[in-house]
Motif scaffolding. Structure first.
Motif: not given
Length: 154
Positions: A87-93, A99-111
């Motif tokens: 989890e990381l904190e980002m400032e929107r525009r 707070k945002i968390t990224y995960t990968m599903e396979g090689d072509n899906v970024l969640k």
């Protein structure tokens, strides 16, 4: 479907590279965004960004777990590195911190899971192809999906 490019590293080991890494994408059309905005009671500024703004974005893989996200509009360029699953904190525009968390599903899906300051959670699923991306947006508390379609610009 994503294409994997085979690359021989300096050590002679065969590696695979994600075809979306380093490519810039720009929105070409969207579906159901207005319906999702109304159902989820999304604030006006975010609503305008989702419906009217057409920034370019790029995800560049830096190592096995780290990516660099770049978002460019006519006014600004924003770059942020992130690690999958952290989890990381980002400032929107609009200046609000999320707070945002990224995960990968396979090689072509970024969640991407975004926790808003008011406790609402939004989910962004980017399905990458060779020259296009489909992003599916959902929010907790609604069963409506919005779709934003992107094409490679560089």
């Amino acid at each position: 479907m994503i294409t994997l490019q085979n690359i021989i590293s300096p050590r002679g080991i065969l590696e695979q590279k994600m075809s979306f890494s380093g490519k810039k994408f720009r929105r070409v059309r969207c579906e159901n965004v207005e319906e999702l905005v109304k159902a989820a009671n999304i604030n006006e500024h975010i609503s305008r960004i989702l419906q009217c703004s057409a920034p370019t974005f790029c995800f560049t893989k830096l190592d096995d777990e780290t990516f660099q996200f770049t978002l460019q509009t006519e006014e600004i360029q924003y770059t942020k590195n992130f690690r999958l699953g952290e989890e990381l904190e980002m400032e929107r525009r609009d200046g609000c911190k999320v707070k945002i968390t990224y995960t990968m599903e396979g090689d072509n899906v970024l969640k991407q899971m975004i926790k808003q300051p008011d406790g609402k959670v939004a989910y962004f699923r980017r399905e990458f192809g060779d020259t296009e991306t489909k992003m599916i947006i959902t929010t907790e508390g609604t069963n409506i999906q919005a779709f934003i379609y992107y094409e490679v610009v560089e």
